[in-house]
Design a protein around this motif. Structure first.
Motif, PDB file in Angstrom:
ATOM      1  N   TRP A  11       0.853  -1.180   0.000  1.00 55.83           N
ATOM      2  CA  TRP A  11       0.000   0.000   0.000  1.00 55.83           C
ATOM      3  C   TRP A  11       0.897   1.240   0.000  1.00 55.83           C
ATOM      4  O   TRP A  11       1.915   1.274   0.704  1.00 55.83           O
ATOM      5  CB  TRP A  11      -0.917   0.008   1.227  1.00 55.83           C
ATOM      6  CG  TRP A  11      -1.857  -1.156   1.223  1.00 55.83           C
ATOM      7  CD1 TRP A  11      -1.707  -2.332   1.885  1.00 55.83           C
ATOM      8  CD2 TRP A  11      -3.081  -1.254   0.484  1.00 55.83           C
ATOM      9  NE1 TRP A  11      -2.765  -3.171   1.619  1.00 55.83           N
ATOM     10  CE2 TRP A  11      -3.628  -2.542   0.755  1.00 55.83           C
ATOM     11  CE3 TRP A  11      -3.772  -0.404  -0.366  1.00 55.83           C
ATOM     12  CZ2 TRP A  11      -4.829  -2.979   0.199  1.00 55.83           C
ATOM     13  CZ3 TRP A  11      -4.974  -0.836  -0.916  1.00 55.83           C
ATOM     14  CH2 TRP A  11      -5.490  -2.099  -0.633  1.00 55.83           C
ATOM     15  N   PRO A  12       0.587   2.251  -0.797  1.00 52.51           N
ATOM     16  CA  PRO A  12       1.490   3.399  -0.949  1.00 52.51           C
ATOM     17  C   PRO A  12       1.722   4.152   0.362  1.00 52.51           C
ATOM     18  O   PRO A  12       0.777   4.488   1.064  1.00 52.51           O
ATOM     19  CB  PRO A  12       0.758   4.293  -1.969  1.00 52.51           C
ATOM     20  CG  PRO A  12      -0.214   3.403  -2.653  1.00 52.51           C
ATOM     21  CD  PRO A  12      -0.611   2.373  -1.647  1.00 52.51           C
ATOM     22  N   GLU A  13       2.997   4.408   0.652  1.00 54.29           N
ATOM     23  CA  GLU A  13       3.388   5.194   1.820  1.00 54.29           C
ATOM     24  C   GLU A  13       4.289   6.334   1.357  1.00 54.29           C
ATOM     25  O   GLU A  13       5.518   6.248   1.460  1.00 54.29           O
ATOM     26  CB  GLU A  13       4.134   4.320   2.837  1.00 54.29           C
ATOM     27  CG  GLU A  13       3.305   3.220   3.458  1.00 54.29           C
ATOM     28  CD  GLU A  13       4.069   2.468   4.538  1.00 54.29           C
ATOM     29  OE1 GLU A  13       4.981   3.072   5.144  1.00 54.29           O
ATOM     30  OE2 GLU A  13       3.764   1.296   4.780  1.00 54.29           O
ATOM     31  N   PRO A  14       3.724   7.424   0.866  1.00 54.22           N
ATOM     32  CA  PRO A  14       4.555   8.503   0.318  1.00 54.22           C
ATOM     33  C   PRO A  14       5.447   9.193   1.334  1.00 54.22           C
ATOM     34  O   PRO A  14       6.450   9.807   0.964  1.00 54.22           O
ATOM     35  CB  PRO A  14       3.524   9.477  -0.263  1.00 54.22           C
ATOM     36  CG  PRO A  14       2.241   9.145   0.405  1.00 54.22           C
ATOM     37  CD  PRO A  14       2.287   7.682   0.682  1.00 54.22           C
ATOM     38  N   ALA A  49       0.212   4.028   5.568  1.00 55.17           N
ATOM     39  CA  ALA A  49      -0.280   4.042   4.185  1.00 55.17           C
ATOM     40  C   ALA A  49      -1.221   5.216   3.960  1.00 55.17           C
ATOM     41  O   ALA A  49      -1.944   5.657   4.868  1.00 55.17           O
ATOM     42  CB  ALA A  49      -0.977   2.730   3.863  1.00 55.17           C
ATOM     43  N   GLU A  50      -1.201   5.717   2.727  1.00 54.47           N
ATOM     44  CA  GLU A  50      -2.076   6.830   2.362  1.00 54.47           C
ATOM     45  C   GLU A  50      -3.527   6.359   2.301  1.00 54.47           C
ATOM     46  O   GLU A  50      -3.805   5.220   1.890  1.00 54.47           O
ATOM     47  CB  GLU A  50      -1.644   7.380   0.991  1.00 54.47           C
ATOM     48  CG  GLU A  50      -2.153   8.768   0.690  1.00 54.47           C
ATOM     49  CD  GLU A  50      -1.361   9.858   1.395  1.00 54.47           C
ATOM     50  OE1 GLU A  50      -1.584  11.041   1.074  1.00 54.47           O
ATOM     51  OE2 GLU A  50      -0.532   9.543   2.269  1.00 54.47           O
ATOM     52  N   ASP A  51      -4.445   7.216   2.704  1.00 58.84           N
ATOM     53  CA  ASP A  51      -5.873   6.910   2.581  1.00 58.84           C
ATOM     54  C   ASP A  51      -6.286   7.233   1.145  1.00 58.84           C
ATOM     55  O   ASP A  51      -6.498   8.398   0.792  1.00 58.84           O
ATOM     56  CB  ASP A  51      -6.690   7.743   3.577  1.00 58.84           C
ATOM     57  CG  ASP A  51      -8.159   7.348   3.595  1.00 58.84           C
ATOM     58  OD1 ASP A  51      -8.610   6.631   2.671  1.00 58.84           O
ATOM     59  OD2 ASP A  51      -8.878   7.773   4.524  1.00 58.84           O
ATOM     60  N   LEU A  52      -6.378   6.204   0.317  1.00 56.81           N
ATOM     61  CA  LEU A  52      -6.620   6.419  -1.110  1.00 56.81           C
ATOM     62  C   LEU A  52      -7.999   6.992  -1.392  1.00 56.81           C
ATOM     63  O   LEU A  52      -8.207   7.635  -2.428  1.00 56.81           O
ATOM     64  CB  LEU A  52      -6.434   5.093  -1.866  1.00 56.81           C
ATOM     65  CG  LEU A  52      -5.011   4.517  -1.828  1.00 56.81           C
ATOM     66  CD1 LEU A  52      -4.968   3.168  -2.527  1.00 56.81           C
ATOM     67  CD2 LEU A  52      -4.023   5.482  -2.457  1.00 56.81           C
ATOM     68  N   SER A  53      -8.927   6.796  -0.473  1.00 60.97           N
ATOM     69  CA  SER A  53     -10.269   7.340  -0.688  1.00 60.97           C
ATOM     70  C   SER A  53     -10.250   8.864  -0.720  1.00 60.97           C
ATOM     71  O   SER A  53     -11.122   9.489  -1.334  1.00 60.97           O
ATOM     72  CB  SER A  53     -11.227   6.850   0.405  1.00 60.97           C
ATOM     73  OG  SER A  53     -10.842   7.346   1.683  1.00 60.97           O
ATOM     74  N   ASP A  54      -9.243   9.472  -0.093  1.00 64.52           N
ATOM     75  CA  ASP A  54      -9.114  10.926  -0.140  1.00 64.52           C
ATOM     76  C   ASP A  54      -8.849  11.425  -1.555  1.00 64.52           C
ATOM     77  O   ASP A  54      -9.049  12.605  -1.851  1.00 64.52           O
ATOM     78  CB  ASP A  54      -7.973  11.403   0.764  1.00 64.52           C
ATOM     79  CG  ASP A  54      -8.293  11.227   2.251  1.00 64.52           C
ATOM     80  OD1 ASP A  54      -9.481  11.042   2.593  1.00 64.52           O
ATOM     81  OD2 ASP A  54      -7.346  11.265   3.067  1.00 64.52           O
ATOM     82  N   TYR A  55      -8.387  10.534  -2.418  1.00 61.61           N
ATOM     83  CA  TYR A  55      -8.055  10.890  -3.800  1.00 61.61           C
ATOM     84  C   TYR A  55      -9.071  10.329  -4.792  1.00 61.61           C
ATOM     85  O   TYR A  55      -8.829  10.333  -6.004  1.00 61.61           O
ATOM     86  CB  TYR A  55      -6.658  10.362  -4.143  1.00 61.61           C
ATOM     87  CG  TYR A  55      -5.578  10.888  -3.245  1.00 61.61           C
ATOM     88  CD1 TYR A  55      -4.867  12.040  -3.553  1.00 61.61           C
ATOM     89  CD2 TYR A  55      -5.278  10.240  -2.041  1.00 61.61           C
ATOM     90  CE1 TYR A  55      -3.880  12.531  -2.702  1.00 61.61           C
ATOM     91  CE2 TYR A  55      -4.304  10.726  -1.185  1.00 61.61           C
ATOM     92  CZ  TYR A  55      -3.606  11.870  -1.524  1.00 61.61           C
ATOM     93  OH  TYR A  55      -2.634  12.353  -0.674  1.00 61.61           O
ATOM     94  N   GLY A  56     -10.196   9.839  -4.275  1.00 60.04           N
ATOM     95  CA  GLY A  56     -11.222   9.285  -5.154  1.00 60.04           C
ATOM     96  C   GLY A  56     -10.864   7.926  -5.708  1.00 60.04           C
ATOM     97  O   GLY A  56     -11.362   7.520  -6.766  1.00 60.04           O
ATOM     98  N   ILE A  57      -9.982   7.203  -5.007  1.00 58.56           N
ATOM     99  CA  ILE A  57      -9.529   5.886  -5.448  1.00 58.56           C
ATOM    100  C   ILE A  57     -10.126   4.825  -4.534  1.00 58.56           C
ATOM    101  O   ILE A  57     -10.023   4.928  -3.304  1.00 58.56           O
ATOM    102  CB  ILE A  57      -7.990   5.803  -5.420  1.00 58.56           C
ATOM    103  CG1 ILE A  57      -7.381   6.829  -6.392  1.00 58.56           C
ATOM    104  CG2 ILE A  57      -7.499   4.399  -5.753  1.00 58.56           C
ATOM    105  CD1 ILE A  57      -5.881   6.978  -6.261  1.00 58.56           C
TER     106      ILE A  57
END
Length: 412
Positions: A11-14, A49-57
């Protein structure tokens, strides 16, 4: 709206790694290309991990070696699938081939794992940095390389972060240039008026995810071979070592009397790099581009690195000093830390370097153009890649049968 399915290794961790940051950049690029994105991964979810829902993913957890993924594919009906590193293509590629044969298959290599592995082996064998940089076939042509290059050939398009690695693929492995695309880190143009001046900064900084072996090796190399020489000439200087997931063996290197301070996780990497006078990155092996050096340039922080660290990074503007031996590296670090004029000359190269090599607008537009071309001419590209078709016919069968055997065994 067309759907992109991303099969993530993690899961992406920027905030933890350059790889996580790059993945988020790629997802943004696909969104600009008109894709609705679904991110799926068999990895455990991480607190960082980034919360992908914040980006519409949207996102899903998936299983390895499970036919449940077949039904998942049929429900998603993706127009394109991107595999995050070749291991995910090995695991799931045959299922995509079987259930979504018309989907555009994209591989994000991150960096060439076989190159990083080969250089690591050369380093352990005592090779100099220059010999490690110009790696011999003895180390390069490994079983890992055979797997990774096969994965690249099976895909319609592989995203490459380094032009040096693209040359290696085409010249050493004879990979067709038509199926690879250069897309490095990309950044918006920074506001250099916010950069701190020489007198406002202090200390050295090193940063990098400790789970990435080249970073951990560099920290030990700093501690044992470089920092003592720097500290001898600059007795009040400190080295602040940052990075996600520091193991106990790393935190045990912390020594306040020596000025070697292992700080661990950095909530804001840009802040710690911006406040440092010099970034140190004595990488002895590795591949891809070094996110820490892009970050340093974005913060107006001059750096000292090795030829490995500088590979693929620079062209006409070079905001770093490059040395490959411990003594020369330490001498350059001391000189840069003390010489305001030399330091300012390098800082003045940071902004032009970002514009020249990592301009966000330029690379996103080139990426969008390449995606459009690949989508429109997919059948023709596949016709010209006979080796890839042959590999899918043979190697995918072996992967398929192994996965089905493991699934059956797990049910016992």
């Amino acid at each position: 709206m067309k759907t992109l399915l991303v099969i993530g290794y993690v899961w992406p961790e920027p905030k933890s790694s350059a790889a996580g940051s790059r993945m988020m950049q790629l997802l943004n690029g696909f969104q600009q290309a008109g894709y609705q994105i679904h991110y799926a991964s068999p990895a455990e979810f991480s607190a960082h991990a980034e919360d992908l829902s914040d980006y519409g993913i949207t996102s899903s957890s998936i299983e390895l070696n499970s036919s449940s993924f077949d039904q998942f594919l049929l429900e998603q009906k993706p127009a394109a699938v991107m595999f995050d590193r070749f291991m995910m293509e090995e695991q799931f590629g045959w299922r995509v081939e079987k259930h979504c044969p018309d989907a555009l298959r994209i591989l994000d290599t991150e960096d060439l794992h076989c190159l990083r592995h080969a250089r690591h082996q050369a380093c352990k064998a005592g090779a100099s940095i220059q010999k490690t940089l110009n790696i011999s076939n003895e180390f390069l042509y490994s079983d890992l390389a055979k797997r990774e290059i096969a994965s690249i050939l099976r895909c319609d398009l592989s995203l490459m972060i380094s032009e040096a690695e693209m040359r290696l693929l085409t010249e050493r492995f004879n990979v067709p240039s038509e199926i690879i695309h250069y897309i490095p880190f990309f950044r918006p143009i920074p506001n250099d008026s916010l950069w701190l001046d020489f007198e406002e900064r202090q200390h050295f900084v090193s940063i990098g995810n400790f789970r990435h072996e080249p970073n951990w090796n560099a920290v030990r190399y700093l501690k044992e071979n470089i920092w003592p020489a720097i500290r001898k000439k600059l007795p009040d200087a400190e080295l602040h070592v940052y990075g996600a997931y520091p193991p106990k063996k790393a935190t045990q290197l912390h020594n306040e009397k020596q000025g070697f301070l292992v700080k661990g996780w950095a909530e804001d990497a840009y802040e710690v790099v911006s406040n440092a006078r010099v970034l140190l990155a004595p990488l002895r092996f590795g591949a891809g581009l070094k996110g820490k050096l892009v970050d340093a340039a974005e913060c107006g922080t001059p750096a000292v690195t090795s030829s490995i660290g500088a590979e693929g990074m620079y062209q006409n503007h070079i905001p770093v000093l490059i040395e490959d031996t411990a003594d020369a590296f330490a001498e350059c670090a001391v000189s840069l830390y003390q010489d305001q004029q030399r330091w300012k000359t390098l800082q003045n190269e940071c902004l032009p370097m970002i514009k020249e090599r990592f301009d966000e607008a330029q690379h996103i537009q080139e990426f969008l153009n390449r995606l459009a071309d690949q989508e429109q001419n997919l059948s023709q590209y596949r016709l010209t890649n006979f080796t890839g078709a042959m590999l899918r016919h043979h190697s995918m069968k072996s992967t398929q049968y192994m996965a089905q055997w493991i699934e059956a065994k797990n049910k016992l």
